[in-house]
Write an enzyme that holds these catalytic residues in place. Structure first.
Site, PDB file in Angstrom:
ATOM      1  N   LYS A  30       0.900  -1.145   0.139  1.00 18.60           N
ATOM      2  CA  LYS A  30       0.024  -0.053  -0.041  1.00 18.60           C
ATOM      3  C   LYS A  30       0.839   1.058   0.030  1.00 18.60           C
ATOM      4  CE  LYS A  30      -2.302   1.716   3.542  1.00 18.60           C
ATOM      5  NZ  LYS A  30      -2.418   3.346   3.599  1.00 18.60           N
ATOM      6  N   LYS A  61      -7.325   7.887  -2.009  1.00 20.56           N
ATOM      7  CA  LYS A  61      -8.816   8.516  -1.599  1.00 20.56           C
ATOM      8  C   LYS A  61      -9.344   9.703  -2.377  1.00 20.56           C
ATOM      9  CE  LYS A  61      -7.830   6.788   3.284  1.00 20.56           C
ATOM     10  NZ  LYS A  61      -6.368   6.632   3.142  1.00 20.56           N
ATOM     11  N   ASP A  64     -13.608  14.581  -5.520  1.00 16.13           N
ATOM     12  CA  ASP A  64     -13.535  15.849  -6.482  1.00 16.13           C
ATOM     13  C   ASP A  64     -15.166  15.707  -7.092  1.00 16.13           C
ATOM     14  OD1 ASP A  64     -12.831  18.164  -8.059  1.00 16.13           O
ATOM     15  OD2 ASP A  64     -10.871  17.832  -7.118  1.00 16.13           O
TER      16      ASP A  64
END
Ligand code: C5P
Length: 227
Positions: A30, A61, A64
């Site tokens: 990750k 994440k 928008d």
């Protein structure tokens, strides 16, 4: 269940040292916002150079307007990552637009939705969303499922109920894992591998119990045996 190691060390060279130590294991890695902002695509490329079968989860994440999220998702396609995530609270239309933009790619990454950030207290959460965390997290998971996403980031303790209200095949990825009951560090609610199994979790994310260990590969090996 698969293991995803959080590369949260303070520099790219320390993260790559860790990746080299773990080069022989079938892992997801990750890469978070800080590392990606600092080290960018060269970091992702270096990981794949160490072992091209490592899978990368880009934990940015996205949040928008729908068109910008879909444009960004399409740019992520150029990074050669295997999974990324977007905020469910950006709305169902934004999530659907991301998925329809990726439709034309045969080999697109797994797309997960972030439901409720676990850093929120109930009061802080309801000040933003006017709902309890559990009600809203279930709603977000349903929206993500209906928008065609592959799964959600959730707490271990929500995994089973999310699968019950969506589908057995809807993926859950859960941080806050202390594989064998190690120190919880700053995590509020932690779970062991055994609990993750019971909750039918698909991916566990483990950071500090691995990268802070004297011998990270020994810990990884021990975890992989339990999966
Ligand atoms: O070190 P530890 O195992 O606690 O790391 C967990 C990783 O998962 C960190 O990268 C952290 O930022 C991330 N994460 C989390 N809780 C969330 C979402 C992400 O711990 N709700």
């Amino acid at each position: 269940m698969q293991l995803c190691v959080a590369l949260d060390l303070p520099s790219m060279s320390e993260n790559l040292e860790l990746v080299k130590k773990l080069r022989d294991y079938p892992l997801w890695l990750k890469v978070g916002l800080r590392s990606y902002i600092r080290d960018g695509k060269p970091f992702l490329d270096e990981i794949k150079k160490i072992n091209s079968s490592f899978k990368i989860f880009l934990d940015l994440k996205l949040y928008d307007i729908p068109n910008t999220m879909a444009d960004s998702a399409e740019s992520i396609m150029q990074l050669n990552v295997d999974m990324f995530n977007i905020h469910a609270s950006a709305g169902k239309r934004a999530m659907s637009e991301v998925m329809s933009r990726l439709e034309k790619y045969e080999d697109r990454p797994i797309v997960l939705a972030v439901t409720a950030l676990t850093s929120f207290s109930e009061d802080e959460f309801s000040a933003v969303y006017s709902e309890t965390i559990s009600t809203k997290a279930d709603q977000f998971a349903k929206d993500a499922y209906e928008a065609g996403l592959d799964g959600v980031v959730s707490s271990v303790f929500e995994s089973n109920s999310i699968k019950n209200i969506t589908s057995d095949n809807f993926l859950t990825l859960t941080p806050g894992i202390r594989p064998f009951g190690e120190s919880s560090d700053d995590q509020q609610r932690v779970a062991t591998i055994e609990m993750a199994h019971k909750e039918r979790v698909d991916f566990i994310v483990v950071g500090r119990p691995i990268y802070k260990a004297q011998n990270p590969s020994e810990v990884v090996e021990k975890i992989l045996k339990e999966l």
